[in-house]
Scaffold this motif. Structure first.
Motif, PDB file in Angstrom:
ATOM      1  N   ASN A 175       9.830  79.394  96.999  1.00  0.00           N
ATOM      2  CA  ASN A 175       9.829  78.313  97.813  1.00  0.00           C
ATOM      3  C   ASN A 175       8.729  78.169  98.904  1.00  0.00           C
ATOM      4  OD1 ASN A 175      12.080  77.053  96.806  1.00  0.00           O
ATOM      5  ND2 ASN A 175      13.518  78.072  98.044  1.00  0.00           N
ATOM      6  N   LYS A 176       8.323  79.622  99.481  1.00  0.00           N
ATOM      7  CA  LYS A 176       7.646  79.619 100.684  1.00  0.00           C
ATOM      8  C   LYS A 176       6.312  79.848 100.380  1.00  0.00           C
ATOM      9  CE  LYS A 176      11.225  80.861 103.991  1.00  0.00           C
ATOM     10  NZ  LYS A 176      11.688  81.649 104.933  1.00  0.00           N
ATOM     11  N   GLY A 177       6.113  80.579  99.020  1.00  0.00           N
ATOM     12  CA  GLY A 177       4.686  81.035  98.514  1.00  0.00           C
ATOM     13  C   GLY A 177       4.198  80.135  97.385  1.00  0.00           C
ATOM     14  N   VAL A 178       4.954  80.272  96.258  1.00  0.00           N
ATOM     15  CA  VAL A 178       4.432  79.786  94.855  1.00  0.00           C
ATOM     16  C   VAL A 178       3.979  78.192  95.261  1.00  0.00           C
ATOM     17  CG1 VAL A 178       4.777  79.305  92.684  1.00  0.00           C
ATOM     18  CG2 VAL A 178       5.383  81.197  93.695  1.00  0.00           C
ATOM     19  N   LYS A 179       5.241  77.475  95.706  1.00  0.00           N
ATOM     20  CA  LYS A 179       5.065  75.883  95.516  1.00  0.00           C
ATOM     21  C   LYS A 179       4.054  75.426  96.490  1.00  0.00           C
ATOM     22  CE  LYS A 179       9.728  74.980  93.915  1.00  0.00           C
ATOM     23  NZ  LYS A 179      11.169  74.160  94.205  1.00  0.00           N
ATOM     24  N   PRO A 180       3.923  75.920  97.950  1.00  0.00           N
ATOM     25  CA  PRO A 180       3.057  75.597  99.067  1.00  0.00           C
ATOM     26  C   PRO A 180       1.482  75.975  98.505  1.00  0.00           C
ATOM     27  CG  PRO A 180       4.883  76.307 100.224  1.00  0.00           C
ATOM     28  CD  PRO A 180       5.048  76.730  98.538  1.00  0.00           C
ATOM     29  N   ALA A 181       1.402  77.179  97.758  1.00  0.00           N
ATOM     30  CA  ALA A 181      -0.046  77.637  97.401  1.00  0.00           C
ATOM     31  C   ALA A 181      -0.457  76.795  96.255  1.00  0.00           C
ATOM     32  CB  ALA A 181       0.254  79.154  97.094  1.00  0.00           C
ATOM     33  N   VAL A 182       0.383  76.378  95.203  1.00  0.00           N
ATOM     34  CA  VAL A 182      -0.057  75.746  94.151  1.00  0.00           C
ATOM     35  C   VAL A 182      -0.202  74.251  94.560  1.00  0.00           C
ATOM     36  CG1 VAL A 182       0.506  74.797  91.899  1.00  0.00           C
ATOM     37  CG2 VAL A 182       0.883  77.459  92.534  1.00  0.00           C
ATOM     38  N   GLY A 183       0.615  73.787  95.525  1.00  0.00           N
ATOM     39  CA  GLY A 183       0.576  72.422  95.934  1.00  0.00           C
ATOM     40  C   GLY A 183       0.587  71.363  94.707  1.00  0.00           C
ATOM     41  N   ARG A 184      -0.359  70.393  94.686  1.00  0.00           N
ATOM     42  CA  ARG A 184      -0.395  69.274  93.844  1.00  0.00           C
ATOM     43  C   ARG A 184      -1.105  69.828  92.548  1.00  0.00           C
ATOM     44  NH1 ARG A 184      -0.818  63.920  97.348  1.00  0.00           N
ATOM     45  NH2 ARG A 184       0.895  63.956  98.459  1.00  0.00           N
ATOM     46  N   LEU A 185      -1.867  70.896  92.587  1.00  0.00           N
ATOM     47  CA  LEU A 185      -2.667  71.245  91.344  1.00  0.00           C
ATOM     48  C   LEU A 185      -1.942  71.336  90.222  1.00  0.00           C
ATOM     49  CD1 LEU A 185      -5.494  72.544  90.687  1.00  0.00           C
ATOM     50  CD2 LEU A 185      -4.274  74.807  90.985  1.00  0.00           C
ATOM     51  N   GLY A 186      -2.570  70.486  89.130  1.00  0.00           N
ATOM     52  CA  GLY A 186      -1.796  70.142  87.690  1.00  0.00           C
ATOM     53  C   GLY A 186      -0.425  69.525  87.967  1.00  0.00           C
ATOM     54  N   GLY A 187      -0.117  68.852  89.056  1.00  0.00           N
ATOM     55  CA  GLY A 187       1.098  68.443  89.117  1.00  0.00           C
ATOM     56  C   GLY A 187       2.218  69.332  89.591  1.00  0.00           C
ATOM     57  N   GLY A 188       1.711  70.458  90.151  1.00  0.00           N
ATOM     58  CA  GLY A 188       2.697  71.432  90.914  1.00  0.00           C
ATOM     59  C   GLY A 188       3.240  72.469  89.832  1.00  0.00           C
ATOM     60  N   ALA A 189       3.896  73.749  90.613  1.00  0.00           N
ATOM     61  CA  ALA A 189       4.336  74.649  89.811  1.00  0.00           C
ATOM     62  C   ALA A 189       5.608  74.292  89.077  1.00  0.00           C
ATOM     63  CB  ALA A 189       4.646  75.871  90.636  1.00  0.00           C
ATOM     64  N   ALA A 190       5.629  74.391  87.704  1.00  0.00           N
ATOM     65  CA  ALA A 190       6.828  74.330  86.997  1.00  0.00           C
ATOM     66  C   ALA A 190       7.595  75.555  86.247  1.00  0.00           C
ATOM     67  CB  ALA A 190       6.363  73.168  85.831  1.00  0.00           C
ATOM     68  N   GLY A 191       6.891  76.541  86.332  1.00  0.00           N
ATOM     69  CA  GLY A 191       7.303  77.855  85.805  1.00  0.00           C
ATOM     70  C   GLY A 191       6.687  79.285  86.215  1.00  0.00           C
ATOM     71  N   LEU A 192       6.877  80.425  85.891  1.00  0.00           N
ATOM     72  CA  LEU A 192       6.412  81.663  86.073  1.00  0.00           C
ATOM     73  C   LEU A 192       6.454  82.484  84.693  1.00  0.00           C
ATOM     74  CD1 LEU A 192       8.038  82.595  89.544  1.00  0.00           C
ATOM     75  CD2 LEU A 192       5.692  81.586  89.203  1.00  0.00           C
ATOM     76  N   ARG A 193       5.197  83.085  84.700  1.00  0.00           N
ATOM     77  CA  ARG A 193       5.245  83.815  83.267  1.00  0.00           C
ATOM     78  C   ARG A 193       5.483  85.246  83.807  1.00  0.00           C
ATOM     79  NH1 ARG A 193       3.057  83.790  78.330  1.00  0.00           N
ATOM     80  NH2 ARG A 193       1.787  81.970  78.752  1.00  0.00           N
ATOM     81  N   VAL A 194       6.647  85.754  83.544  1.00  0.00           N
ATOM     82  CA  VAL A 194       7.000  87.162  83.684  1.00  0.00           C
ATOM     83  C   VAL A 194       6.393  88.077  82.740  1.00  0.00           C
ATOM     84  CG1 VAL A 194       9.219  88.460  84.101  1.00  0.00           C
ATOM     85  CG2 VAL A 194       9.171  86.019  84.824  1.00  0.00           C
ATOM     86  N   ALA A 195       5.896  89.141  83.417  1.00  0.00           N
ATOM     87  CA  ALA A 195       5.253  90.131  82.701  1.00  0.00           C
ATOM     88  C   ALA A 195       6.128  91.347  82.387  1.00  0.00           C
ATOM     89  CB  ALA A 195       4.043  90.484  83.248  1.00  0.00           C
ATOM     90  N   ALA A 196       6.976  91.473  83.394  1.00  0.00           N
ATOM     91  CA  ALA A 196       7.870  92.814  83.502  1.00  0.00           C
ATOM     92  C   ALA A 196       9.018  92.308  84.206  1.00  0.00           C
ATOM     93  CB  ALA A 196       7.340  94.057  83.536  1.00  0.00           C
ATOM     94  N   HIS A 197      10.131  93.017  84.108  1.00  0.00           N
ATOM     95  CA  HIS A 197      11.293  92.975  85.036  1.00  0.00           C
ATOM     96  C   HIS A 197      12.050  94.391  85.242  1.00  0.00           C
ATOM     97  CE1 HIS A 197      13.904  91.585  81.582  1.00  0.00           C
ATOM     98  NE2 HIS A 197      12.734  91.160  81.141  1.00  0.00           N
ATOM     99  N   TYR A 198      13.227  94.401  84.451  1.00  0.00           N
ATOM    100  CA  TYR A 198      14.022  95.740  84.641  1.00  0.00           C
ATOM    101  C   TYR A 198      13.663  96.668  83.418  1.00  0.00           C
ATOM    102  CZ  TYR A 198      17.350  99.695  83.881  1.00  0.00           C
ATOM    103  OH  TYR A 198      18.143 100.465  83.714  1.00  0.00           O
ATOM    104  N   ALA A 199      13.055  97.776  83.788  1.00  0.00           N
ATOM    105  CA  ALA A 199      12.797  98.693  82.561  1.00  0.00           C
ATOM    106  C   ALA A 199      13.115 100.109  83.260  1.00  0.00           C
ATOM    107  CB  ALA A 199      11.150  98.470  82.134  1.00  0.00           C
ATOM    108  N   CYS A 200      13.477 100.817  82.467  1.00  0.00           N
ATOM    109  CA  CYS A 200      13.924 102.316  82.910  1.00  0.00           C
ATOM    110  C   CYS A 200      12.718 103.363  82.551  1.00  0.00           C
ATOM    111  CB  CYS A 200      15.245 103.001  82.430  1.00  0.00           C
ATOM    112  SG  CYS A 200      15.523 104.621  82.797  1.00  0.00           S
ATOM    113  N   ARG A 201      11.799 103.337  83.610  1.00  0.00           N
ATOM    114  CA  ARG A 201      10.525 103.973  83.391  1.00  0.00           C
ATOM    115  C   ARG A 201      10.213 104.691  84.831  1.00  0.00           C
ATOM    116  NH1 ARG A 201       6.531 100.922  85.367  1.00  0.00           N
ATOM    117  NH2 ARG A 201       6.547  98.542  85.185  1.00  0.00           N
ATOM    118  N   THR A 202       9.107 105.468  84.714  1.00  0.00           N
ATOM    119  CA  THR A 202       8.372 106.124  85.938  1.00  0.00           C
ATOM    120  C   THR A 202       7.052 105.087  86.350  1.00  0.00           C
ATOM    121  OG1 THR A 202       6.740 107.069  84.536  1.00  0.00           O
ATOM    122  CG2 THR A 202       8.899 108.509  85.143  1.00  0.00           C
TER     123      THR A 202
END
Length: 289
Positions: A175-202
């Motif tokens: 809300n405070k970072g992605v949407k304002p930063a992208v603004g109207r570029l390409g019609g605005g932010a619609a999704g995020l590409r997640v590269a990683a989340h939970y993983a039991c590792r070092t």
């Protein structure tokens, strides 16, 4: 009458009435017709009040009594377009004439769907509860995990396993970072590409290193932003290029403070193709590179 002008007129009228003496020193205008204050008209039992009566009652309740010209009423009747009011606001309005039954049903249906998919006690965070997730090595695991599908209407490319503290931080960042930063570029932010989340590792998969915040459900890596027009802003491809690069650098910086750790290209050699955010807390404050 333009919306901005109408609001200005109403505001000035309210201020003038508040400052005016109880009895005006100005004589009434000459002529056969003098505008009279709007008074509720009797109507048959069960009848719906007309727009003029309803708006008159609400405007008087807001401290704007008196005659309401028909052209103003006509303008106000187009409330959703006139004031930029959302469909949900109009659908739940206390003005019956502004909320047709079909709109009410649609809004309530959307609210019910959001309520059913809400996690972490927030309808803006959509997903499913998971519960306890054990770790295969000491230090890993999540006490009360959730799978996040979307936040504030922005979909994730894959469900992210997180704890609720991190899910809520992700929502604030969108809300405070992605949407304002992208603004109207390409019609605005619609999704995020997640590269990683939970993983039991070092950390950074280095043998013998401390357990990563990913292993505690405290971290998420974002490698790109999907735009409404189908285009994508890629961290690897666009970090140094034009408007997309500027948007990426703004949203990277906006994570500092919302998250405890913010890392991106140029930080340590491990984050050249993605942005890393986690909710770990550091003694010296947020760690941002």
């Amino acid at each position: 009458m333009r919306p901005g002008l109408l609001f200005a007129v109403l505001a000035l009228a309210t201020q003038a009435m508040a400052e005016a003496p109880a009895t005006s020193l100005r004589p009434p205008p000459k002529g056969d017709v003098i505008a009279q204050p709007l008074r509720p008209q009797p109507r048959p039992e069960g009848a719906t009040p007309n727009l003029h009566q309803t708006l008159g009652q609400h405007l008087r309740g807001a401290g704007i009594p008196g005659f309401i010209p028909e052209d103003v009423v006509g303008t106000l009747s187009r409330a959703s377009a006139f004031a930029g009011v959302s469909a949900q606001a109009v659908g739940l309005s206390r003005l019956p004439v502004l909320r047709p039954n079909s709109l009410v049903r649609r809004v309530m249906s959307q609210r019910e769907a959001r309520r059913k998919g809400a996690i972490c006690g927030d309808p803006a965070i959509q997903g499913e509860p998971v519960g306890f997730v054990p770790g295969r090595i000491r230090g890993c695991g999540i006490e009360d995990a959730v799978k996040v599908h979307s936040v504030s209407g922005v979909a994730l490319s894959q469900s992210a396993m997180l704890d609720c503290t991190t899910a809520k931080a992700l929502k604030r960042w969108v809300n405070k970072g992605v949407k304002p930063a992208v603004g109207r570029l390409g019609g605005g932010a619609a999704g995020l590409r997640v590269a990683a989340h939970y993983a039991c590792r070092t950390r950074n998969n280095v043998p013998g290193a401390k357990v990563s915040e990913h292993g505690r459900g405290h971290a998420i890596d974002i490698s790109g932003v999907f735009l409404a027009n189908g285009d994508e802003i890629s961290v690897l491809r666009d970090w140094h290029s034009g408007p997309k690069g500027r948007a990426l650098r703004r949203l990277h910086k906006s994570g500092c403070g919302i998250f405890g750790t913010t890392l991106g290209p140029g930080s340590d050699g491990y984050h050249e193709d993605h942005l890393h955010y986690d909710t770990a807390r550091h003694r010296g404050g947020p760690y941002c590179r």
